[in-house]
Design an enzyme around this catalytic site. Structure first.
Site, mmCIF file in Angstrom:
data_model
loop_
_atom_site.group_PDB
_atom_site.id
_atom_site.type_symbol
_atom_site.label_atom_id
_atom_site.label_comp_id
_atom_site.label_asym_id
_atom_site.label_seq_id
_atom_site.Cartn_x
_atom_site.Cartn_y
_atom_site.Cartn_z
ATOM 1 N N HIS A 63 0.817 -1.218 0.000
ATOM 2 C CA HIS A 63 0.000 0.000 0.000
ATOM 3 C C HIS A 63 0.852 1.271 0.000
ATOM 4 O O HIS A 63 0.317 2.373 -0.145
ATOM 5 C CB HIS A 63 -1.018 -0.002 1.147
ATOM 6 N N ASP A 107 -0.118 -7.578 1.707
ATOM 7 C CA ASP A 107 0.386 -6.202 1.706
ATOM 8 C C ASP A 107 1.918 -6.209 1.797
ATOM 9 O O ASP A 107 2.510 -5.914 2.834
ATOM 10 C CB ASP A 107 -0.227 -5.428 2.877
ATOM 11 N N SER A 200 4.236 2.858 8.033
ATOM 12 C CA SER A 200 3.863 1.810 7.083
ATOM 13 C C SER A 200 5.048 1.296 6.291
ATOM 14 O O SER A 200 5.920 2.057 5.876
ATOM 15 C CB SER A 200 2.837 2.330 6.089
#
EC number: 3.4.21.4
Length: 246
Positions: A63, A107, A200
């Site tokens: 992502h 992911d 992230s």
């Protein structure tokens, strides 16, 4: 944030219901250059983290994908040139072919650097898992993400958090119907400590092996909503095969 939808924030672990809550909350400033595998993904600004797994490849979260990325290594204070950094552009950026941007299953993403980096005390690789880690294993999470559960404080200095790998049953109970076999929860059910926006793609390292990638959560550091991470041990074959083919 729409509570019915996942939102992959640019430069953030996916978090809802609070947009500004995806960072390391409740952690501490890492000792300088003590996390030599940690990288910053940059597109004119820091937007995600990643982990160096060999001298020309970085693993991050799918992502975090952008068409062009500069990978910054050897960083501690990301807003000051300290003299130890290496900045290398991406040559290839490869998302997992089964990445689902809605559920955030799979992911994970690989970045091939345009040239090999120089490995030294400040820029080093982290090992891929030899096996999956059991619940209760103590892990180290790191990143430059927001440090507040409510509000924004983006740190200059790399932040660290020590946290346990939670039982899968607790993970699934925290997010009914949202947790796949490719996800793990790391953190504290009581809240107060977590990863958040800007973290992230960054590492979760347990016993010297990369077991997790910062992925998503509901808010940050909220009670009964621990951070959710990509389960790297499920992807070792894909990582090795992709590197060999590219």
């Amino acid at each position: 944030m729409n509570s019915l939808l996942f939102l992959a924030l640019v430069g953030a672990a996916v978090a809802f219901p609070v947009d500004d809550d995806d960072k390391i909350v409740g952690g501490y400033t890492c000792r300088e250059n003590s996390i030599p595998y940690q990288v910053s993904l940059n597109s004119g600004y820091h937007f995600c983290g990643g982990s160096l797994i060999n001298d020309q490849w970085v693993v991050s979260a799918a992502h975090c994908y952008k068409t062009r990325i500069q990978v910054r290594l050897g960083e501690h204070n990301i807003n000051v040139l300290e003299g130890n950094e290496q900045f290398v552009n991406s040559a290839k950026i490869i998302k997992h072919p089964n990445f689902n941007s809605r559920t955030l299953n799979n992911d994970i993403m690989l970045i091939k650097l345009a040239s090999p980096v120089t490995l030294n005390a400040r820029v080093a690789t982290v090992a891929l898992p030899s096996s999956c880690a059991p619940a209760g294993t103590q892990c180290l999470i790191s990143g430059w993400g927001n440090t507040l559960s409510f509000g924004v404080n983006n740190p200059d200095l790399l932040q660290c958090l020590d946290a346990p790998l939670l039982p899968q049953a607790d993970c699934e109970a925290s997010y009914p119907g949202k947790i796949t076999n490719n996800m793990i929860c790391v953190g504290f059910l009581e809240g107060g400590k977590d990863s958040c926006q800007g973290d992230s793609g960054g590492p979760v390292v347990c016993n010297g092996q990369l077991q997790g990638i910062v992925s998503w959560g509901y808010g940050c550091a909220l009670k009964d909503n621990p951070g959710v991470y990509t389960k790297v041990c499920n992807y070792v074959d894909w990582i090795q095969d992709t590197i060999a083919a590219n």
